[in-house]
Design an enzyme around this catalytic site. Structure first.
Site, PDB file in Angstrom:
ATOM      1  N   GLU A   1       0.838  -1.216   0.000  1.00 50.74           N
ATOM      2  CA  GLU A   1       0.000   0.000   0.000  1.00 50.74           C
ATOM      3  C   GLU A   1       0.871   1.264   0.000  1.00 50.74           C
ATOM      4  OE1 GLU A   1      -3.453   0.036   2.531  1.00 50.74           O
ATOM      5  OE2 GLU A   1      -4.009  -1.994   1.954  1.00 50.74           O
TER       6      GLU A   1
HETATM    7  C1  LIG Z   1       3.664  -9.146  -0.397  1.00 47.29           C
HETATM    8  C2  LIG Z   1       3.132  -8.063  -1.248  1.00 47.29           C
HETATM    9  C3  LIG Z   1       1.774  -7.968  -1.486  1.00 47.29           C
HETATM   10  C4  LIG Z   1       1.277  -6.975  -2.333  1.00 47.29           C
HETATM   11  N1  LIG Z   1      -0.073  -6.947  -2.640  1.00 47.29           N
HETATM   12  C5  LIG Z   1      -0.502  -6.136  -3.639  1.00 47.29           C
HETATM   13  C6  LIG Z   1      -1.832  -6.231  -4.135  1.00 47.29           C
HETATM   14  O1  LIG Z   1      -2.645  -7.012  -3.644  1.00 47.29           O
HETATM   15  N2  LIG Z   1      -2.192  -5.440  -5.169  1.00 47.29           N
HETATM   16  C7  LIG Z   1      -1.323  -4.549  -5.730  1.00 47.29           C
HETATM   17  O2  LIG Z   1      -1.701  -3.886  -6.678  1.00 47.29           O
HETATM   18  N3  LIG Z   1      -0.047  -4.415  -5.271  1.00 47.29           N
HETATM   19  C8  LIG Z   1       0.378  -5.193  -4.257  1.00 47.29           C
HETATM   20  N4  LIG Z   1       1.674  -5.082  -3.794  1.00 47.29           N
HETATM   21  C9  LIG Z   1       2.564  -4.107  -4.388  1.00 47.29           C
HETATM   22  C10 LIG Z   1       2.998  -2.977  -3.459  1.00 47.29           C
HETATM   23  O3  LIG Z   1       1.987  -2.038  -3.315  1.00 47.29           O
HETATM   24  C11 LIG Z   1       4.271  -2.404  -4.080  1.00 47.29           C
HETATM   25  O4  LIG Z   1       5.289  -3.340  -3.810  1.00 47.29           O
HETATM   26  C12 LIG Z   1       4.650  -1.048  -3.592  1.00 47.29           C
HETATM   27  O5  LIG Z   1       3.727  -0.102  -4.035  1.00 47.29           O
HETATM   28  C13 LIG Z   1       6.057  -0.640  -4.043  1.00 47.29           C
HETATM   29  O6  LIG Z   1       6.302  -0.907  -5.375  1.00 47.29           O
HETATM   30  P1  LIG Z   1       7.645  -1.705  -5.808  1.00 47.29           P
HETATM   31  O7  LIG Z   1       7.714  -2.909  -4.965  1.00 47.29           O
HETATM   32  O8  LIG Z   1       7.619  -1.887  -7.266  1.00 47.29           O
HETATM   33  O9  LIG Z   1       8.815  -0.754  -5.361  1.00 47.29           O
HETATM   34  P2  LIG Z   1       9.494   0.430  -6.205  1.00 47.29           P
HETATM   35  O10 LIG Z   1       8.445   1.290  -6.800  1.00 47.29           O
HETATM   36  O11 LIG Z   1      10.521  -0.164  -7.090  1.00 47.29           O
HETATM   37  O12 LIG Z   1      10.183   1.260  -5.046  1.00 47.29           O
HETATM   38  C14 LIG Z   1      11.436   0.902  -4.493  1.00 47.29           C
HETATM   39  C15 LIG Z   1      11.805   1.906  -3.425  1.00 47.29           C
HETATM   40  O13 LIG Z   1      11.908   3.207  -3.984  1.00 47.29           O
HETATM   41  C16 LIG Z   1      11.164   4.134  -3.213  1.00 47.29           C
HETATM   42  N5  LIG Z   1      10.671   5.201  -4.067  1.00 47.29           N
HETATM   43  C17 LIG Z   1      10.073   5.103  -5.263  1.00 47.29           C
HETATM   44  N6  LIG Z   1       9.749   6.306  -5.723  1.00 47.29           N
HETATM   45  C18 LIG Z   1      10.130   7.208  -4.787  1.00 47.29           C
HETATM   46  C19 LIG Z   1      10.079   8.620  -4.651  1.00 47.29           C
HETATM   47  N7  LIG Z   1       9.561   9.395  -5.554  1.00 47.29           N
HETATM   48  N8  LIG Z   1      10.584   9.177  -3.532  1.00 47.29           N
HETATM   49  C20 LIG Z   1      11.131   8.411  -2.572  1.00 47.29           C
HETATM   50  N9  LIG Z   1      11.205   7.092  -2.645  1.00 47.29           N
HETATM   51  C21 LIG Z   1      10.712   6.491  -3.731  1.00 47.29           C
HETATM   52  C22 LIG Z   1      10.049   3.316  -2.598  1.00 47.29           C
HETATM   53  O14 LIG Z   1       9.569   3.938  -1.412  1.00 47.29           O
HETATM   54  C23 LIG Z   1      10.765   2.001  -2.310  1.00 47.29           C
HETATM   55  O15 LIG Z   1      11.410   2.103  -1.088  1.00 47.29           O
HETATM   56  C24 LIG Z   1       2.170  -6.047  -2.911  1.00 47.29           C
HETATM   57  C25 LIG Z   1       3.539  -6.124  -2.635  1.00 47.29           C
HETATM   58  C26 LIG Z   1       4.020  -7.113  -1.821  1.00 47.29           C
HETATM   59  C27 LIG Z   1       5.483  -7.194  -1.569  1.00 47.29           C
END
Ligand SMILES: Cc1cc2nc3c(=O)[nH]c(=O)nc-3n(C[C@H](O)[C@H](O)[C@H](O)COP(=O)(O)OP(=O)(O)OC[C@H]3O[C@@H](n4cnc5c(N)ncnc54)[C@H](O)[C@@H]3O)c2cc1C
Length: 812
Positions: free
Chosen positions: A503
């Protein structure tokens, strides 16, 4: 001399008027009376009278004539404002518009109304909700064996799945008329918290359909047909939902998703020429995705043939699709840090669905992002705070007892100052988290959809949860490291990063969302100025801007005066409320709220649109805002709990720690201000005598740690709502029993130890020494039994699991 008197008089008068935020009219009247008085005074130098008349005419006349004011002040500011105003994308605008302003607005006001906070009804569960928690939730907890789930099955066993569905756990937010439980936000939070204290995997499984799942979207935006069809099926657990937003290329920046839907005509269930959408997507990390029967899908909708309207790029749209629809591939499952809830990728290749699959039908095309933001704010307020508070409560209850039972150097480890420090953090953070969890859920139950507060609690409670579990792991030593059914902490330690990532990952939430969204929504004037500056009707825009701007200018002046006066008086002049111990904290929070409001404004003036890129500046302001909210929650909780004397250490710890964090965030911010002169000036206004708030003292840490080290009403209140098994075969049940027995034996053990030291009995190994103490008359028969029982149960508690050395090799 006479002039000095008049200068002091005017300074004092305006300090008071600005402090109480008197209106412009009042300020003008005061200036006029002042003029009349000096003119009447015989000793006053005539040049001083002229100076004052000129100042009065130059300042107060234009300020009180709106047309003149616009001409010489606000229209100029408006033109600068328009040039400097950051561009706001449509997705950012949707996030800004989502939800409601709640306590964040009070904290941005510089003068929060604490009476309003205390008058919020004490959150309580209804009879039906309490019965559900005492009945099906307890039963579910008894059925769950987390080791079996996470290690043996890597899934919930069938009986648990069936129970969850049959008892309506998936329909907590669905109204009764659709067959759901229609629970309050507080009840929803309590259910997730209790289940999570037994198994995070089971809690996530229960949580997802009730937070950002299709049910919430359907309830708010679904057509009547969609609600009538889907909601009863979801409530009965006939359908298992998931919601797919994230993809490989679109994580934190989910709005940039490459997934598409093209409006076209196609064939559906044998019918030709059906108006619908052809979808192509690739999603990952979708919780419950591997077992879902209904997929909520976010995609960007295009209408190249203009079958729906004029727009070609319609925007982000949401649809509900049966997962057995042709073209859908449900992939494998991911393996999220040894947790066993089901999460995985899915794809769609040229999947055709009728237009009725869009949530809300064709009226809602292109509104998907706003719909998601609205639901996110409510979901984020409940589920993840409940999950992380559960981890904190379980850690508190378990590790406090462990620290009393586990001895080293002939002392319970919890009595060593180093361990005590960690225990104090554990209890303090848990109290803060639980207080904010309850207050936020209560806000939602009052009809709020607190967008900024939801981001605050999601970010802070998961971070505090991480700190609590880290400390608990350190205290448990090797017993926390070696996995097995006896280890209660290992799995929650593994799962904490999951709540931090989902989230919206926390770094983003802290650096961009909390203050970025908060300042626009919560500030009393900013949004009015932004809207006025964007108004296409120039005349109206100018009038509206002028009104907001003049209020804003007065607000800044008032906050300068308030911050300074509150600082030099140690907040004693602040209007406060609450009981004898809490009122001073409300006063300090009022001081910090004024300081925060002033700092927010000055930072915006200094950085303008660059603030969007200055994430670390924004993050520090987010921390200040967050800790003010956490402190306010702590006081509310203490008062709602009936001002319990035994909770006083927790009140003091939570408030002192939070105020210290607010102060340090502002200090850090000034250290990193782009303008050194302004930074110094701000420190002089806000902290004229340096740092005034201190970290909780060692003595207070000692009192807080003590709460965890023995059974008490305060310990029960702190950890209320988690599942405590009765059986001694369960680690938590065993340690609860052991704590009582070990404490009962402590004085006896001291006697034995003294005899060993004095040489009355020989030093030996456990049972032998107790035996000898009995024989030598150091202890009597009853004491002997108590000491032996304590020794045996202590041995049980500190045992760790071991496995045949070739176990994993054999399994292969
Ligand atoms: C177990 C699990 C369950 C999930 N369930 C769902 C689900 O049911 N439905 C769904 O749609 N999604 C789901 N997600 C996805 C989850 O919402 C995303 O993992 C999350 O939004 C982060 O995206 P990412 O993992 O691609 O990280 P990335 O976007 O690659 O981010 C990596 C890091 O960069 C940081 N970052 C990125 N942009 C910025 C910025 N502008 N400023 C500062 N920091 C930044 C982030 O905070 C993070 O620390 C799930 C994820 C997991 C791991």
């Amino acid at each position: 001399m006479v002039i000095a008197f008049w200068i002091i008089l005017i300074a004092v008068t305006y300090s008071i008027l600005l402090y109480i935020r008197a209106s412009l009219l009042f300020n003008t009247a005061a200036a006029f009376i002042y003029l009349v008085l000096i003119m009447q005074w015989s000793d006053v130098d005539v040049s001083w009278i002229y100076i004052n008349i000129i100042i009065f005419l130059l300042i107060f006349i234009p300020l009180n004539i709106p047309a003149l004011r616009r001409l010489i002040i606000s229209n100029y500011v408006l033109s600068v404002y328009r040039k400097k105003m950051p561009s706001i994308s449509s997705t950012e605008q949707a996030a800004i518009d989502a939800g409601t302003v709640w306590w964040d607005g009070e904290l941005f006001s510089g003068n929060p109304d604490w009476k309003k906070l205390l008058s919020l009804p004490v959150p309580r569960l209804s009879e039906k909700e309490q019965a559900f928690i005492n009945g099906p939730v307890e039963e579910l907890c008894r059925m769950i064996d987390d080791w079996q789930i996470t290690q043996v099955l890597q899934d919930l066993p069938d009986n648990v799945w069936n129970f969850i569905k049959a008892k309506g756990f998936f329909g907590m937010i669905i109204p009764e008329k659709y067959g759901g439980l229609e629970f309050s936000a507080l009840a929803h939070s309590e259910v997730v918290m209790k289940v999570a204290s037994r198994s995070v995997s089971a809690a996530v499984t229960v949580m997802v359909p009730n937070s950002l799942g299709p049910a919430e979207l359907l309830l708010r935006y679904g057509t009547e047909e969609q609600k009538d069809y889907y909601l009863p099926r979801l409530a009965r657990g006939e359908d298992v939902p998931c919601f797919a937003l994230t993809g490989p290329e679109a994580g934190s920046d989910a709005a940039s998703m490459p997934d598409t839907g093209i409006v076209c005509k196609g064939e559906f269930k044998g019918k030709k020429d059906v108006l619908g959408v052809r979808l192509n997507w690739e999603k990952r990390y979708i919780t419950l995705g591997p077992v879902a029967t209904i997929l909520g899908l976010a995609f960007r909708l295009y209408d190249p043939e203009h079958l729906l309207g004029d727009k070609e790029d319609v925007g982000i749209t949401l649809a509900l699709i049966h997962t057995d629809t042709a073209g859908i591939t449900i992939g494998n499952r991911h393996y999220p840090l040894d947790s066993a809830f089901l999460v995985g990728p899915n794809w769609g290749k040229d999947v055709f669905v009728p237009i009725e699959s869009i949530i809300g039908g064709s009226d809602r095309v292109g509104q998907g992002w706003r719909m998601l933001m609205d639901c996110l704010s409510e979901g984020r307020s409940i589920s993840l705070p409940a999950l992380s508070t559960s981890s904190s409560k379980l850690s508190s209850r378990f590790i406090g007892a462990y620290a009393r039972i586990r001895k080293q150097f002939n002392m319970p480890i919890g009595r060593f100052e180093g361990v005590e420090e960690a225990l104090a953090r554990i209890a303090g953070y848990t109290f803060m988290s639980d207080s904010a969890r309850i207050l936020t859920a209560a806000g939602v139950d009052q009809g709020e959809e607190p967008a900024v507060i939801s981001a605050i609690v999601k970010y802070n409670l998961t971070e505090l949860g991480r700190k609590v579990v880290n400390d608990a792991m350190d205290i448990s030593g090797g017993a926390g490291i070696c996995m097995g059914p006896r280890n209660l902490l290992g799995r929650i330690y593994q799962s904490i990063p999951i709540s931090i990532t989902v989230e919206g990952a926390n770094i983003l939430t802290r650096n961009m969302i909390v203050f970025g969204q908060g300042i626009i929504r919560g500030h009393p004037y900013l949004l009015k100025e932004v809207n006025a500056a964007k108004d296409e009707d120039q005349q109206r825009g100018s009038r509206e801007f002028d009104r907001a701007f003049i209020g804003h200018a007065g607000f800044i002046l008032s906050n300068i005066v308030r911050s300074f006066l509150l600082a030099i008086t140690g907040s004693r002049i602040a209007k406060t409320t609450g009981s004898s111990h809490s009122s001073i904290y409300f006063a300090h929070l009022t001081r910090m709220s004024s300081a925060f409001a002033l700092t927010s404004d000055i930072t915006m003036i200094l950085l303008g649109s660059a603030l969007k890129r200055k994430e670390r500046i924004s993050a520090r302001l987010a921390d200040a805002l967050s800790y003010m909210y956490l402190a306010a929650s702590v006081i509310k909780r203490y008062e709602d709990n009936g001002v319990q004397n035994s909770d006083l250490p927790l009140l003091h710890w939570g408030c002192r720690y939070s105020l210290f964090q607010v102060q340090e965030s502002l200090y850090d911010l000034f250290e990193n201000y782009p303008n050194r002169i302004v930074a110094r000036l701000m420190k002089c206004i806000i902290f004229p005598s340096g740092r005034s708030f201190k970290h909780p003292s060692d003595q207070l840490d000692h009192r807080v740690a003590d709460i965890l080290l023995a059974p008490s009403a305060s310990r029960d209140r702190l950890t209320d709502g988690i599942f405590i098994p009765e059986s001694n075969d369960e680690p938590l049940g065993r340690i609860e029993d052991a704590l009582v027995k070990v404490i009962a034996a402590e004085d006896i053990e001291k006697k034995i130890l003294q005899s060993v030291k004095s040489g009355t009995i020989k030093k030996g190994l456990g049972e032998d020494v107790i035996e000898e103490a009995l024989q030598s008359g150091t202890i009597n028969e009853d004491e002997y039994k108590i000491a032996i029982t304590a020794m045996n149960i202590r041995k049980e508690v500190i045992k760790v699991d071991d496995f045949p050395k070739d176990r994993w090799r054999r399994e292969k």
